[in-house]
Scaffold this motif. Structure first.
Motif, PDB file in Angstrom:
ATOM      1  N   MET A  10       0.839  -1.206   0.000  1.00 10.61           N
ATOM      2  CA  MET A  10       0.000   0.000   0.000  1.00 10.61           C
ATOM      3  C   MET A  10       0.871   1.252   0.000  1.00 10.61           C
ATOM      4  O   MET A  10       0.622   2.192  -0.755  1.00 10.61           O
ATOM      5  CB  MET A  10      -0.936  -0.011   1.207  1.00 10.61           C
ATOM      6  CG  MET A  10      -2.003   1.041   1.047  1.00 10.61           C
ATOM      7  SD  MET A  10      -3.521   0.796   1.920  1.00 10.61           S
ATOM      8  CE  MET A  10      -3.145   0.324   3.503  1.00 10.61           C
ATOM      9  N   LEU A  11       1.892   1.229   0.856  1.00 12.50           N
ATOM     10  CA  LEU A  11       2.810   2.381   0.914  1.00 12.50           C
ATOM     11  C   LEU A  11       3.482   2.607  -0.429  1.00 12.50           C
ATOM     12  O   LEU A  11       3.585   3.735  -0.912  1.00 12.50           O
ATOM     13  CB  LEU A  11       3.884   2.133   1.972  1.00 12.50           C
ATOM     14  CG  LEU A  11       3.517   2.461   3.406  1.00 12.50           C
ATOM     15  CD1 LEU A  11       4.741   2.258   4.302  1.00 12.50           C
ATOM     16  CD2 LEU A  11       3.009   3.891   3.545  1.00 12.50           C
ATOM     17  N   LYS A  12       3.875   1.509  -1.069  1.00 14.76           N
ATOM     18  CA  LYS A  12       4.545   1.576  -2.362  1.00 14.76           C
ATOM     19  C   LYS A  12       3.603   2.177  -3.417  1.00 14.76           C
ATOM     20  O   LYS A  12       4.014   3.005  -4.232  1.00 14.76           O
ATOM     21  CB  LYS A  12       4.960   0.165  -2.784  1.00 14.76           C
ATOM     22  CG  LYS A  12       6.401   0.074  -3.231  1.00 14.76           C
ATOM     23  CD  LYS A  12       6.726  -1.365  -3.510  1.00 14.76           C
ATOM     24  CE  LYS A  12       7.777  -1.484  -4.583  1.00 14.76           C
ATOM     25  NZ  LYS A  12       7.988  -2.886  -4.934  1.00 14.76           N
ATOM     26  N   THR A  13       2.349   1.728  -3.371  1.00 13.52           N
ATOM     27  CA  THR A  13       1.358   2.229  -4.335  1.00 13.52           C
ATOM     28  C   THR A  13       1.142   3.731  -4.159  1.00 13.52           C
ATOM     29  O   THR A  13       1.145   4.498  -5.117  1.00 13.52           O
ATOM     30  CB  THR A  13       0.007   1.495  -4.138  1.00 13.52           C
ATOM     31  OG1 THR A  13       0.235   0.105  -4.186  1.00 13.52           O
ATOM     32  CG2 THR A  13      -0.992   1.893  -5.209  1.00 13.52           C
ATOM     33  N   ILE A  14       0.969   4.132  -2.897  1.00  9.75           N
ATOM     34  CA  ILE A  14       0.715   5.555  -2.620  1.00  9.75           C
ATOM     35  C   ILE A  14       1.920   6.398  -3.024  1.00  9.75           C
ATOM     36  O   ILE A  14       1.778   7.462  -3.629  1.00  9.75           O
ATOM     37  CB  ILE A  14       0.350   5.763  -1.132  1.00  9.75           C
ATOM     38  CG1 ILE A  14      -1.022   5.126  -0.866  1.00  9.75           C
ATOM     39  CG2 ILE A  14       0.320   7.243  -0.767  1.00  9.75           C
ATOM     40  CD1 ILE A  14      -1.410   5.039   0.589  1.00  9.75           C
ATOM     41  N   LYS A  15       3.108   5.873  -2.748  1.00 11.18           N
ATOM     42  CA  LYS A  15       4.328   6.593  -3.110  1.00 11.18           C
ATOM     43  C   LYS A  15       4.433   6.767  -4.627  1.00 11.18           C
ATOM     44  O   LYS A  15       4.741   7.842  -5.133  1.00 11.18           O
ATOM     45  CB  LYS A  15       5.546   5.817  -2.599  1.00 11.18           C
ATOM     46  CG  LYS A  15       6.487   6.671  -1.772  1.00 11.18           C
ATOM     47  CD  LYS A  15       7.537   5.765  -1.192  1.00 11.18           C
ATOM     48  CE  LYS A  15       8.869   6.463  -1.154  1.00 11.18           C
ATOM     49  NZ  LYS A  15       9.902   5.535  -0.681  1.00 11.18           N
ATOM     50  N   GLY A  16       4.147   5.684  -5.320  1.00  9.84           N
ATOM     51  CA  GLY A  16       4.184   5.722  -6.789  1.00  9.84           C
ATOM     52  C   GLY A  16       3.171   6.699  -7.339  1.00  9.84           C
ATOM     53  O   GLY A  16       3.441   7.462  -8.267  1.00  9.84           O
ATOM     54  N   PHE A  17       2.008   6.699  -6.729  1.00  9.96           N
ATOM     55  CA  PHE A  17       0.932   7.561  -7.191  1.00  9.96           C
ATOM     56  C   PHE A  17       1.258   9.030  -6.907  1.00  9.96           C
ATOM     57  O   PHE A  17       0.993   9.904  -7.726  1.00  9.96           O
ATOM     58  CB  PHE A  17      -0.367   7.162  -6.495  1.00  9.96           C
ATOM     59  CG  PHE A  17      -1.576   7.557  -7.266  1.00  9.96           C
ATOM     60  CD1 PHE A  17      -1.971   6.811  -8.364  1.00  9.96           C
ATOM     61  CD2 PHE A  17      -2.311   8.677  -6.925  1.00  9.96           C
ATOM     62  CE1 PHE A  17      -3.083   7.172  -9.105  1.00  9.96           C
ATOM     63  CE2 PHE A  17      -3.422   9.042  -7.653  1.00  9.96           C
ATOM     64  CZ  PHE A  17      -3.805   8.285  -8.746  1.00  9.96           C
ATOM     65  N   ALA A  18       1.836   9.259  -5.730  1.00  7.72           N
ATOM     66  CA  ALA A  18       2.177  10.639  -5.356  1.00  7.72           C
ATOM     67  C   ALA A  18       3.191  11.237  -6.328  1.00  7.72           C
ATOM     68  O   ALA A  18       3.166  12.428  -6.618  1.00  7.72           O
ATOM     69  CB  ALA A  18       2.720  10.677  -3.933  1.00  7.72           C
ATOM     70  N   SER A  19       4.067  10.371  -6.868  1.00  5.56           N
ATOM     71  CA  SER A  19       5.107  10.892  -7.755  1.00  5.56           C
ATOM     72  C   SER A  19       4.524  11.372  -9.090  1.00  5.56           C
ATOM     73  O   SER A  19       5.125  12.179  -9.783  1.00  5.56           O
ATOM     74  CB  SER A  19       6.192   9.844  -7.983  1.00  5.56           C
ATOM     75  OG  SER A  19       5.696   8.823  -8.803  1.00  5.56           O
TER      76      SER A  19
END
Lengths: 142, 163
Positions: A10-19
């Protein structure tokens, strides 16, 4: 389901999305400008000269403009009423939903420059082919 | 490379902000409207964004082999049909789907199928009645069929060109 793994994903997804959020916001706010400054009226004035330029304007205008496809129906409907050829209107409707000049920076940043460029170029060519095909078949049907 | 790409996003956002400042000086009323319109778009796509985030999260649990099997190079006709149908059913503006496609591609989806998905988004099922009202039933039917064929053609061409 492994809780720790889920959390990590989930953290990875949110990080990717934020970028990619800045570029997405950029596109959204660019669409607002295009919509506000390129009015229906200014589009309509481009048409009505001859078939070839009409088709060209139709596909270029459709490629630049973005937003709800319903808007393209409204503009297309008005153009049809004012006597613009179905060929140009079909090109306009198809390029509106398949070619995206405004979205190009986001598409190339996220999906790759080569992919985005090729996809839009081929979509533009296909717009003309689809428009010719549809108008010919319409002629046969009616 | 990745770092450069994410920076490009910021540069792009800053460029748009600068354009806003310039047009604000030229035409404050229209710029205000443009800003409010964009804010409206953003609010409207929040539900779609949340769904895509969930998809992207769930995708991380699916092994690469599975993705490849259904929408990879060897998936054949089944793969093309899946992406075409998914494209037609997908909601919201095209750009919100880019991140999910990126993840899918990293997991083995082929480029051509990504292009077919994006092209098939041109077929808007909820808007079909409106298209019929504006342009008639036969035009809508012929155009829709032509666009589905074009989406497959585009996919095949992109796959050839980029592989």
């Amino acid at each position: 389901m492994d809780f720790q793994k889920s959390y990590k994903y989930m953290l990875k997804t949110i990080k990717g999305f934020a970028s990619i959020l800045p570029i997405m916001l950029g596109i959204i706010f660019l669409i607002g400008l295009v919509k506000e400054f390129i009015t229906f009226k200014s589009i309509a004035t481009l048409f009505g000269n001859n078939l070839i330029t009409d088709v060209l304007f139709g596909s270029v205008a459709g490629s630049i403009l973005a937003g709800n496809a319903l808007n393209s129906y409204v503009i297309g409907g008005e153009l049809l009423d004012s006597g613009v050829s179905l060929f140009a209107i079909t090109a306009f409707l198809v390029s509106w939903v398949t070619v995206g000049i405004v979205q190009l920076p986001a598409e190339s940043a996220i999906l790759g420059k080569k992919f985005a460029l090729w996809r839009n170029v081929i979509s533009f060519i296909l717009t003309l082919i689809v428009a010719v095909f549809v108008v010919i078949i319409m002629g046969v049907v009616s | 490379m990745k770092k450069k790409k994410s920076k490009n996003g910021y540069y792009f956002a800053i460029t748009v902000a600068i354009i806003y400042i310039i047009v604000l000086i030229i035409n404050p009323r229209k710029t205000g409207n443009a800003f409010l319109y964009s804010l409206g778009i953003f609010k409207k796509i929040i539900p779609v964004l949340i769904i895509i985030l969930i998809f992207m999260w769930l995708l991380k649990f699916i092994p690469r082999k599975k993705v490849k099997k259904y929408i990879g190079s060897g998936s054949g006709l089944k793969g093309w049909l899946i992406v075409a149908l998914a494209g037609m059913l997908s909601h919201g503006p095209i750009y919100v789907w880019y991140p999910l496609l990126k993840e899918l591609r990293e997991k083995g989806m082929n480029n051509g199928m990504a292009a077919t998905f994006l092209y098939c988004r041109a077929v808007k099922i909820p808007l079909l009645p409106m298209m019929i009202a504006y342009f008639g039933g036969s035009f809508t039917l012929i155009l829709t069929l032509a666009m589905v064929v074009a989406s497959l053609l585009e996919g095949i061409i992109i796959q050839r060109v980029l592989s």
